[in-house]
Structure formats: structure tokens, C-alpha cells
Write an enzyme that holds these catalytic residues in place. Structure first.
Site, PDB file in Angstrom:
ATOM      1  N   ASN A 145       1.130  -1.220  -0.051  1.00 37.58           N
ATOM      2  CA  ASN A 145      -0.052  -0.123   0.013  1.00 37.58           C
ATOM      3  C   ASN A 145       0.886   1.196  -0.076  1.00 37.58           C
ATOM      4  O   ASN A 145       1.562   1.720   1.001  1.00 37.58           O
ATOM      5  CB  ASN A 145      -0.961  -0.116   1.427  1.00 37.58           C
ATOM      6  N   TRP A 146       0.892   1.675  -1.102  1.00 36.03           N
ATOM      7  CA  TRP A 146       1.956   2.957  -1.578  1.00 36.03           C
ATOM      8  C   TRP A 146       1.524   4.160  -0.515  1.00 36.03           C
ATOM      9  O   TRP A 146       2.312   5.297  -0.414  1.00 36.03           O
ATOM     10  CB  TRP A 146       2.387   3.367  -2.747  1.00 36.03           C
ATOM     11  N   LYS A 147       0.187   4.210  -0.119  1.00 37.63           N
ATOM     12  CA  LYS A 147      -0.456   5.476   0.431  1.00 37.63           C
ATOM     13  C   LYS A 147      -0.022   6.634  -0.572  1.00 37.63           C
ATOM     14  O   LYS A 147      -0.100   6.477  -1.789  1.00 37.63           O
ATOM     15  CB  LYS A 147       0.000   5.762   1.722  1.00 37.63           C
ATOM     16  N   HIS A 155      -9.649   1.877   4.974  1.00 32.57           N
ATOM     17  CA  HIS A 155      -8.245   2.032   5.806  1.00 32.57           C
ATOM     18  C   HIS A 155      -8.367   3.067   6.722  1.00 32.57           C
ATOM     19  O   HIS A 155      -8.820   3.893   6.772  1.00 32.57           O
ATOM     20  CB  HIS A 155      -7.219   2.241   4.802  1.00 32.57           C
ATOM     21  N   GLU A 166      -6.583   5.267   7.889  1.00 30.99           N
ATOM     22  CA  GLU A 166      -6.485   6.701   7.455  1.00 30.99           C
ATOM     23  C   GLU A 166      -7.615   7.328   6.789  1.00 30.99           C
ATOM     24  O   GLU A 166      -7.678   8.398   7.224  1.00 30.99           O
ATOM     25  CB  GLU A 166      -5.113   6.602   6.747  1.00 30.99           C
ATOM     26  N   GLU A 224      -5.552  -4.158  10.859  1.00 29.03           N
ATOM     27  CA  GLU A 224      -4.504  -3.438  10.990  1.00 29.03           C
ATOM     28  C   GLU A 224      -4.816  -2.486  12.310  1.00 29.03           C
ATOM     29  O   GLU A 224      -5.349  -1.695  12.270  1.00 29.03           O
ATOM     30  CB  GLU A 224      -4.352  -2.394   9.907  1.00 29.03           C
ATOM     31  N   GLY A 262       2.741   2.285  10.539  1.00 25.80           N
ATOM     32  CA  GLY A 262       3.678   3.768  10.658  1.00 25.80           C
ATOM     33  C   GLY A 262       4.409   3.827  11.715  1.00 25.80           C
ATOM     34  O   GLY A 262       5.119   5.103  11.944  1.00 25.80           O
ATOM     35  N   SER A 292       3.342  -1.984  10.499  1.00 24.23           N
ATOM     36  CA  SER A 292       5.050  -1.911  10.472  1.00 24.23           C
ATOM     37  C   SER A 292       5.518  -3.463  10.324  1.00 24.23           C
ATOM     38  O   SER A 292       6.433  -4.084  10.786  1.00 24.23           O
ATOM     39  CB  SER A 292       5.337  -1.663  12.006  1.00 24.23           C
ATOM     40  N   GLY A 316       2.871  -1.177   4.054  1.00 27.80           N
ATOM     41  CA  GLY A 316       2.953   0.512   3.859  1.00 27.80           C
ATOM     42  C   GLY A 316       4.277   0.865   3.579  1.00 27.80           C
ATOM     43  O   GLY A 316       4.976   0.606   2.651  1.00 27.80           O
ATOM     44  N   GLY A 317       5.024   1.295   4.715  1.00 26.70           N
ATOM     45  CA  GLY A 317       6.446   1.801   4.467  1.00 26.70           C
ATOM     46  C   GLY A 317       7.321   0.948   3.870  1.00 26.70           C
ATOM     47  O   GLY A 317       8.001   1.529   2.789  1.00 26.70           O
TER      48      GLY A 317
HETATM   49  P1  PGA Z   1       2.905   0.439   7.620  1.00 25.62           P
HETATM   50  O1  PGA Z   1       1.149   0.555   7.061  1.00 25.62           O
HETATM   51  O2  PGA Z   1       3.262  -0.859   7.128  1.00 25.62           O
HETATM   52  O3  PGA Z   1       3.712   1.559   7.295  1.00 25.62           O
HETATM   53  O4  PGA Z   1       2.800   0.283   9.213  1.00 25.62           O
HETATM   54  C1  PGA Z   1       0.476  -0.563   6.756  1.00 25.62           C
HETATM   55  C2  PGA Z   1      -0.638  -0.077   6.268  1.00 25.62           C
HETATM   56  O5  PGA Z   1      -1.201   1.108   6.644  1.00 25.62           O
HETATM   57  O6  PGA Z   1      -1.377  -0.414   5.335  1.00 25.62           O
END
Ligand code: PGA
Length: 253
Positions: free
Chosen positions: A9-11, A97, A99, A167, A173, A213, A234-235
Site C-alpha cells: 500500500n503505497w499510500k 483503511h 487513515e 491493521e 507507521g 509495521s 505500507g512503509g
Molecule cells: P505500515 O502501514 O506498514 O507503514 O505500518 C500499513 C498500512 O497502513 O497498510
């Protein structure tokens, strides 16, 4: 049997010139790999969906969007629809998500409406759920998870056409991953909910991903848990060598 899913997930990250380079490198990495037991998904920001799909056509990964609007079409400036994704032959779309729930006030009702639209357009939703740190500390994680599931899946029939991502918000993150046991405990609750709300064979076939993470150092232990079927990353998915390493670890399991 459920395949392992490794989804990036590149966000809201990456600039256009970096996208091609990343995807060609990923394609090269996947070229020699036996992906019979692993599906790889890349979810870029929407301006890059087309180039990502083009490159995916000649490679071994699938493409997903990060969100849709729940309406079919019309005067919704800045939004994208499930029908648009279908017209581009995309396979997956993340919805709900944390966010989006936090910054764009997305409710369970909206997640439910988006899920319906994705199913109408034959796109597999990756439905995200998870508790805040405060909720975990109050001991209400299970209650929160179950109410998010009830809300998102209200009046939804499912077969094999859905992926769920657990999640925990406190792990996204932050560098703070849920322990494999903490994650497994919630994944087992989600699978039991699937069995009770649908059927045993559906519960056994739906992939439940962990997100928060996830990185090369912790992916193996998490994936070894019986109800963890992959990761929404994500990251660490923004670094092609880390993302490829995680795929490699999944392939070798
Ligand atoms: P993260 O994000 O791996 O940076 O913690 C995961 C996500 O929000 O899908």
C-alpha cells in the site's frame, strides 16, 4: 488452500519518474520466482494505476486501488468509481483503511456501500479493520473488530471474493508491530466471525492479512501463524528490495 498475499500500500507516496523504475525492478525480481503459493499486489496512488497495470500485464503481480467513492458516477470532483477500476481491469481495491476513517471520516456504513459497489463491479475489496491504542488498552479490541466487521459486511454475500486486513492502528507507521500472538488472536476472532456469519468453507477460504509495521525482519514469524495469510505493507513496500525480500520469505515458507 489459501495463498499468501503480499500487498504493498503505497499510500500518498512516490513520484511519477520513480514508479516505472520501481515496477520494472519488482518485475525482474518476480521473474524467476515460483508464485504458485503467493499473490503479490501493488496498490499505487490513482494517477499511477494505468502505468502500474500496463507493467503488471507483463509481470506476475496484481494491481489494486487505495479507495473508491461509493457512488456510480457523476458530479463528485476528485473521486474515482468502482466502474472506472473495472474498466481498467483492476483486480483489487483497499477500503476502510484507518487513515481514511480518521482523516476523511469514513464510517462503517460508507465502507459497506463501497464494498457493495466493488462486488457489483467484480473487484475484490481488501477491507481494513483495526483498533486504536486507547481501545486496546480499554480491553475492547474484540468488540471494536466485531462491530467493524458487522458494519462493513451488512447484507453482503461473500464467496471467495473478499480479503480482510487486520491493521491495529497503533502499529501502523509506528515501527511497533503487533506480536505474532497478538495478531493471531485477532485473526482467529475474524475467522470465527466469518464462520458464524457465513459458512465454514467461506471462513477457510477468505484471506486475512496483517498490517502494521510489517517488514523483512518480522514477516516470517507473522506468516507462520495459522490464521495470518499475508500482509498489507505500507512503509516497507516503498523500498523495492525490502518488498522483494518479503515476497521471497513468503515464497520460501
Ligand atoms: P505500515 O502501514 O506498514 O507503514 O505500518 C500499513 C498500512 O497502513 O497498510
Amino acid at each position: 488452500m489459501r495463498k499468501i498475499i503480499i500487498a504493498g500500500n503505497w499510500k500518498m507516496n512516490m513520484l511519477f519518474p520513480e514508479v516505472e523504475e520501481f515496477l520494472f525492478e519488482l518485475s525482474d525480481e518476480l521473474e524467476g520466482k515460483d508464485l504458485n503459493s503467493v499473490d503479490v499486489i501493488v496498490c499505487p496512488p490513482s494517477p499511477y494505476l494505468e502505468i502500474t497495470s500496463d507493467i503488471a500485464n507483463d509481470s506476475k503481480f496484481y494491481v489494486g486501488a487505495q479507495n473508491i467513492n461509493e457512488n456510480n458516477n457523476g458530479a463528485y470532483t476528485g473521486e474515482i468509481s468502482a466502474a472506472m477500476l473495472k474498466s481498467m481491469e483492476l483486480t483489487y481495491c483497499i477500503i476502510g483503511h484507518s487513515e481514511r476513517r480518521k482523516y476523511f471520516s469514513e464510517s462503517d456504513e460508507m465502507v459497506n456501500a463501497k464494498l457493495k459497489k466493488l462486488h457489483e463491479n467484480c473487484i475484490v475489496p481488501i477491507v481494513c479493520i483495526g483498533e486504536t491504542l486507547e481501545q486496546r488498552e480499554q480491553g475492547i479490541t474484540k468488540k471494536i473488530i466485531l462491530s467493524q466487521l458487522d458494519g462493513a459486511f451488512k447484507d453482503i454475500k461473500i464467496n471467495n471474493n473478499v480479503v480482510i486486513a487486520y491493521e491495529p492502528i497503533w502499529a501502523i507507521g509506528t515501527g511497533k508491530t503487533a506480536t505474532p500472538q497478538q495478531a493471531q488472536e485477532i485473526h482467529a476472532i475474524i475467522r470465527k466471525w466469518l464462520e458464524e456469519s457465513y459458512k465454514k468453507d467461506i471462513a477457510e477460504n477468505v484471506s486475512i492479512l496483517y498490517g502494521g509495521s510489517m517488514k523483512p525482519e518480522n514477516v516470517k514469524e507473522l506468516l507462520l501463524q495459522s490464521d495470518i495469510d499475508g500482509g498489507l505493507i505500507g512503509g516497507a513496500s516503498l523500498d523495492v528490495s525490502k518488498f522483494s525480500k518479503m515476497i521471497e520469505i513468503a515464497v520460501e515458507l
